[in-house]
Design a protein around this motif. Structure first.
Motif, PDB file in Angstrom:
ATOM      1  N   VAL A 246     -14.820  11.066 -20.523  1.00  0.00           N
ATOM      2  CA  VAL A 246     -13.558  11.672 -20.097  1.00  0.00           C
ATOM      3  C   VAL A 246     -12.548  10.598 -19.696  1.00  0.00           C
ATOM      4  O   VAL A 246     -11.336  10.830 -19.715  1.00  0.00           O
ATOM      5  N   SER A 247     -13.021   9.396 -19.356  1.00  0.00           N
ATOM      6  CA  SER A 247     -12.095   8.317 -18.980  1.00  0.00           C
ATOM      7  C   SER A 247     -11.141   7.985 -20.125  1.00  0.00           C
ATOM      8  O   SER A 247      -9.994   7.581 -19.882  1.00  0.00           O
ATOM      9  N   ALA A 248     -11.590   8.172 -21.371  1.00  0.00           N
ATOM     10  CA  ALA A 248     -10.707   7.918 -22.523  1.00  0.00           C
ATOM     11  C   ALA A 248      -9.569   8.927 -22.557  1.00  0.00           C
ATOM     12  O   ALA A 248      -8.433   8.581 -22.913  1.00  0.00           O
ATOM     13  N   ASP A 249      -9.854  10.168 -22.187  1.00  0.00           N
ATOM     14  CA  ASP A 249      -8.795  11.186 -22.126  1.00  0.00           C
ATOM     15  C   ASP A 249      -7.779  10.834 -21.051  1.00  0.00           C
ATOM     16  O   ASP A 249      -6.573  11.012 -21.231  1.00  0.00           O
ATOM     17  N   ILE A 250      -8.272  10.336 -19.921  1.00  0.00           N
ATOM     18  CA  ILE A 250      -7.377   9.956 -18.827  1.00  0.00           C
ATOM     19  C   ILE A 250      -6.500   8.784 -19.243  1.00  0.00           C
ATOM     20  O   ILE A 250      -5.291   8.765 -18.969  1.00  0.00           O
ATOM     21  N   ALA A 251      -7.090   7.804 -19.940  1.00  0.00           N
ATOM     22  CA  ALA A 251      -6.320   6.654 -20.413  1.00  0.00           C
ATOM     23  C   ALA A 251      -5.223   7.078 -21.370  1.00  0.00           C
ATOM     24  O   ALA A 251      -4.114   6.510 -21.367  1.00  0.00           O
ATOM     25  N   ALA A 252      -5.505   8.093 -22.205  1.00  0.00           N
ATOM     26  CA  ALA A 252      -4.498   8.589 -23.151  1.00  0.00           C
ATOM     27  C   ALA A 252      -3.371   9.307 -22.427  1.00  0.00           C
ATOM     28  O   ALA A 252      -2.209   9.250 -22.850  1.00  0.00           O
ATOM     29  N   LEU A 253      -3.697   9.965 -21.325  1.00  0.00           N
ATOM     30  CA  LEU A 253      -2.681  10.689 -20.558  1.00  0.00           C
ATOM     31  C   LEU A 253      -1.832   9.757 -19.704  1.00  0.00           C
ATOM     32  O   LEU A 253      -0.661  10.041 -19.439  1.00  0.00           O
ATOM     33  N   MET A 254      -2.436   8.638 -19.261  1.00  0.00           N
ATOM     34  CA  MET A 254      -1.741   7.729 -18.343  1.00  0.00           C
ATOM     35  C   MET A 254      -1.846   6.290 -18.838  1.00  0.00           C
ATOM     36  O   MET A 254      -2.449   5.429 -18.182  1.00  0.00           O
ATOM     37  N   PRO A 255      -1.287   5.978 -19.972  1.00  0.00           N
ATOM     38  CA  PRO A 255      -1.407   4.618 -20.524  1.00  0.00           C
ATOM     39  C   PRO A 255      -0.826   3.575 -19.566  1.00  0.00           C
ATOM     40  O   PRO A 255       0.270   3.731 -19.041  1.00  0.00           O
ATOM     41  N   GLY A 256      -1.620   2.535 -19.330  1.00  0.00           N
ATOM     42  CA  GLY A 256      -1.168   1.449 -18.469  1.00  0.00           C
ATOM     43  C   GLY A 256      -1.278   1.711 -16.988  1.00  0.00           C
ATOM     44  O   GLY A 256      -0.934   0.843 -16.180  1.00  0.00           O
ATOM     45  N   ALA A 257      -1.767   2.896 -16.604  1.00  0.00           N
ATOM     46  CA  ALA A 257      -1.826   3.240 -15.181  1.00  0.00           C
ATOM     47  C   ALA A 257      -3.239   3.563 -14.729  1.00  0.00           C
ATOM     48  O   ALA A 257      -3.440   4.166 -13.674  1.00  0.00           O
ATOM     49  N   VAL A 258      -4.240   3.162 -15.529  1.00  0.00           N
ATOM     50  CA  VAL A 258      -5.632   3.504 -15.230  1.00  0.00           C
ATOM     51  C   VAL A 258      -6.444   2.254 -14.917  1.00  0.00           C
ATOM     52  O   VAL A 258      -6.421   1.281 -15.674  1.00  0.00           O
ATOM     53  N   THR A 259      -7.151   2.289 -13.796  1.00  0.00           N
ATOM     54  CA  THR A 259      -8.112   1.256 -13.429  1.00  0.00           C
ATOM     55  C   THR A 259      -9.499   1.850 -13.603  1.00  0.00           C
ATOM     56  O   THR A 259      -9.760   2.957 -13.115  1.00  0.00           O
ATOM     57  N   THR A 260     -10.384   1.125 -14.294  1.00  0.00           N
ATOM     58  CA  THR A 260     -11.698   1.680 -14.588  1.00  0.00           C
ATOM     59  C   THR A 260     -12.798   1.022 -13.753  1.00  0.00           C
ATOM     60  O   THR A 260     -12.654  -0.092 -13.269  1.00  0.00           O
ATOM     61  N   PHE A 261     -13.901   1.772 -13.621  1.00  0.00           N
ATOM     62  CA  PHE A 261     -15.095   1.230 -12.974  1.00  0.00           C
ATOM     63  C   PHE A 261     -16.307   1.714 -13.758  1.00  0.00           C
ATOM     64  O   PHE A 261     -16.247   2.708 -14.482  1.00  0.00           O
ATOM     65  N   GLY A 262     -17.405   0.975 -13.662  1.00  0.00           N
ATOM     66  CA  GLY A 262     -18.586   1.393 -14.388  1.00  0.00           C
ATOM     67  C   GLY A 262     -19.757   0.453 -14.218  1.00  0.00           C
ATOM     68  O   GLY A 262     -19.635  -0.630 -13.620  1.00  0.00           O
ATOM     69  N   ILE A 263     -20.876   0.864 -14.790  1.00  0.00           N
ATOM     70  CA  ILE A 263     -22.091   0.055 -14.777  1.00  0.00           C
ATOM     71  C   ILE A 263     -22.456  -0.351 -16.202  1.00  0.00           C
ATOM     72  O   ILE A 263     -22.730  -1.510 -16.483  1.00  0.00           O
ATOM     73  N   ASP A 264     -22.441   0.604 -17.107  1.00  0.00           N
ATOM     74  CA  ASP A 264     -22.845   0.342 -18.488  1.00  0.00           C
ATOM     75  C   ASP A 264     -21.688  -0.133 -19.370  1.00  0.00           C
ATOM     76  O   ASP A 264     -21.868  -0.999 -20.226  1.00  0.00           O
ATOM     77  N   ALA A 265     -20.505   0.435 -19.167  1.00  0.00           N
ATOM     78  CA  ALA A 265     -19.359   0.118 -20.014  1.00  0.00           C
ATOM     79  C   ALA A 265     -18.536  -1.026 -19.421  1.00  0.00           C
ATOM     80  O   ALA A 265     -18.588  -1.298 -18.215  1.00  0.00           O
TER      81      ALA A 265
END
Length: 493
Positions: A246-265
């Motif tokens: 779902v993080s990809a959907d969020i990135a598409a909705l808010m380009p340039g305004a998303v900070t990500t976190f994760g373990i595997d990716a």
């Protein structure tokens, strides 16, 4: 405040009276029973009743203004101003925010959505900022409304995210108490019902999406779309779990305004080299080319995901990263979220809110990683809620436990025996030993009585809740309190 000011710029039609003359001075309510002289009544449609049926009652109690979706057949007192909008729920955030002085604009507001982790992340953000930045932080969510340890007493009508009128009232109280940051849970139901709009959200956090609440949303796609509403113009910046698609959907909705976190990716904030122990989890935090040793006093990958979300959100808000990481290591226990005690008999007891298949599996997998003895799981499923998860939760509990005791959660209006039958249908697939004890206290007592030193007893589903809903009755009940009394021998057998 004049009704005309509350509705300025909002599409509406005056059915009766003059908004310039209607002075709303005694609050806003959607419950006619709480209407007082000088207040405004908003007729909202609920799942069980329609507020339009109670307009006359509200007027008789002194409402000077009424907001409706359609004309009222009954004749109302001419002193009352009646205004029609297309959707009263959608209009409430604008009206409520203005009435309470738009308090969210004077604070940093963080909203957390996702299937699991909302409450834990809220607690973590509050504690990290309080410990690491000496900040005054407000919390709004499943476990209530507070600033630090100061409770804000507002009538509670929803389990997680308050109705918009109540939300803006709470925000005003928090602002008046000198709060600098507010962290709130944003449930999928709240997002679809416009409860968190006009809350001036600085950061939206997405934790994860797993099957739950399908009785309300109908499908996983609709459930996802409900969560995505937070990132469709409602928040300025986002913090998203890169391990969830779902993080990809969020990135598409808010380009340039998303900070990500994760373990595997790959992510802006990533954890590697996890070491999980009963006392907590150590890991290496990677961010911006640097590595830091970090730890959280909660065991499990899920705890690391929650910690990463917390660190990322605090960093986005401008707080010093080293101070945030240091504070993470000394977090106080989160009530009802992997809350652990050891009995005098040497039995470890974990109380956790896990009430979905995914959350139950994560908690049991974590326990399985450190439990030296058997795992005994006590749980039930809520009534009048998603029935499709019950057999699956039974199967998961049985696959990862040595003994499963099926009991009551909040059966509400459903037959507890029927709920238990549906859970046991899943348990029975595995051949794991199980028992049915619907009295929750008796079920906990049974688990403690058969557990030996080194065993772990998981009591899942209710977390820090202080009640059970059985039929139409709400009675006091708290899992940890019950464990402590039984372990101390202060309750009769």
């Amino acid at each position: 405040m004049k009704l005309s000011d509350l509705l300025a710029g909002y599409d509406h039609q005056v059915l009766q009276g003059d908004p310039e003359l209607a002075d709303v001075r005694a609050g806003i309510t959607y419950d006619s029973r709480r209407t007082t002289s000088g207040s405004m009544y908003i007729a909202m449609r609920g799942t069980r009743s329609d507020g339009h049926r109670y307009v006359r009652d509200a007027v008789e109690r002194g409402a000077v203004a009424v907001l409706v979706e359609h004309p009222i057949a009954e004749e109302l007192a001419p002193r009352v101003c009646v205004v029609q909008v297309a959707n009263t729920r959608a209009a409430v955030p604008t009206v409520a925010s203005r009435y309470f002085g738009e308090p969210a604009k004077e604070m940093n507001v963080v909203a957390v959505t996702g299937t699991n982790g909302k409450t834990s992340i809220s607690y973590m953000v509050e504690a990290v900022l309080r410990i690491g930045a000496k900040a005054r932080v407000g919390v709004i969510g499943t476990d209530g409304y507070r600033v630090g340890h100061e409770l804000i007493l507002v009538n509670r009508t929803t389990p997680t995210t308050p109705e918009s009128v109540d939300l803006h009232h709470i925000l005003r109280c928090m602002r008046d108490r000198g709060t600098g940051t507010v962290i709130m849970e944003a449930s999928s139901i709240a997002l679809t019902r416009h409860r968190v709009e006009c809350a001036d959200i600085d950061v939206g956090i997405f934790s994860n999406l797993t099957p739950d609440h399908l009785d309300s949303h109908g499908s996983m796609e609709q459930y996802k779309q409900a969560k995505l509403r937070l990132f469709s113009g409602m928040c300025r910046r986002a913090v998203a779990n890169a391990d969830d698609p779902v993080s990809a959907d969020i990135a598409a909705l808010m380009p340039g305004a998303v900070t990500t976190f994760g373990i595997d990716a790959a992510a802006d904030f990533r954890a590697t080299d996890l070491t999980v122990e009963a006392a907590g989890t150590r890991f290496v935090l990677h961010h911006d080319g640097r590595q830091r040793l970090a730890q959280v006093p909660i065991p499990g990958r899920f705890a690391v995901h929650n910690a990463l979300a917390t660190v990322a959100a605090c960093h986005v808000l401008g707080h010093d990263l080293d101070a945030v990481v240091d504070a993470l290591a000394v977090l106080p226990p989160i009530p009802g979220r992997f809350e652990t005690i050891q009995t005098p008999a040497g039995v470890s007891v974990v109380v956790d809110y896990a009430h979905s298949a995914d959350s139950l599996e994560k908690v049991l997998s974590t326990i399985g990683g450190f439990a030296p003895g058997r795992i005994i799981t006590v749980f039930g499923c809520g009534g009048d809620r998603d029935r499709t998860k019950r057999a699956l939760m039974g199967e998961i509990a049985a696959e990862r436990s040595d003994l499963v005791i099926v009991t009551n959660d909040n059966p509400r209006g459903e037959d507890p025996e029927t709920i238990a039958d549906q859970i046991i249908a899943g348990v029975a697939k595995t051949g794991t030993e199980h028992e049915r004890i619907l009295d929750r206290r008796a079920a906990i007592q049974r688990a403690l009585s058969v557990a030996k030193a080194g065993d772990v007893v998981l009591i899942a589903g209710k977390g820090a809740e202080t009640y059970q809903i059985i039929g139409g009755e709400t009675v006091h009940f708290n899992d940890m309190e019950t464990v402590q009394k039984l372990a101390a021998g202060s309750l009769a057998s």
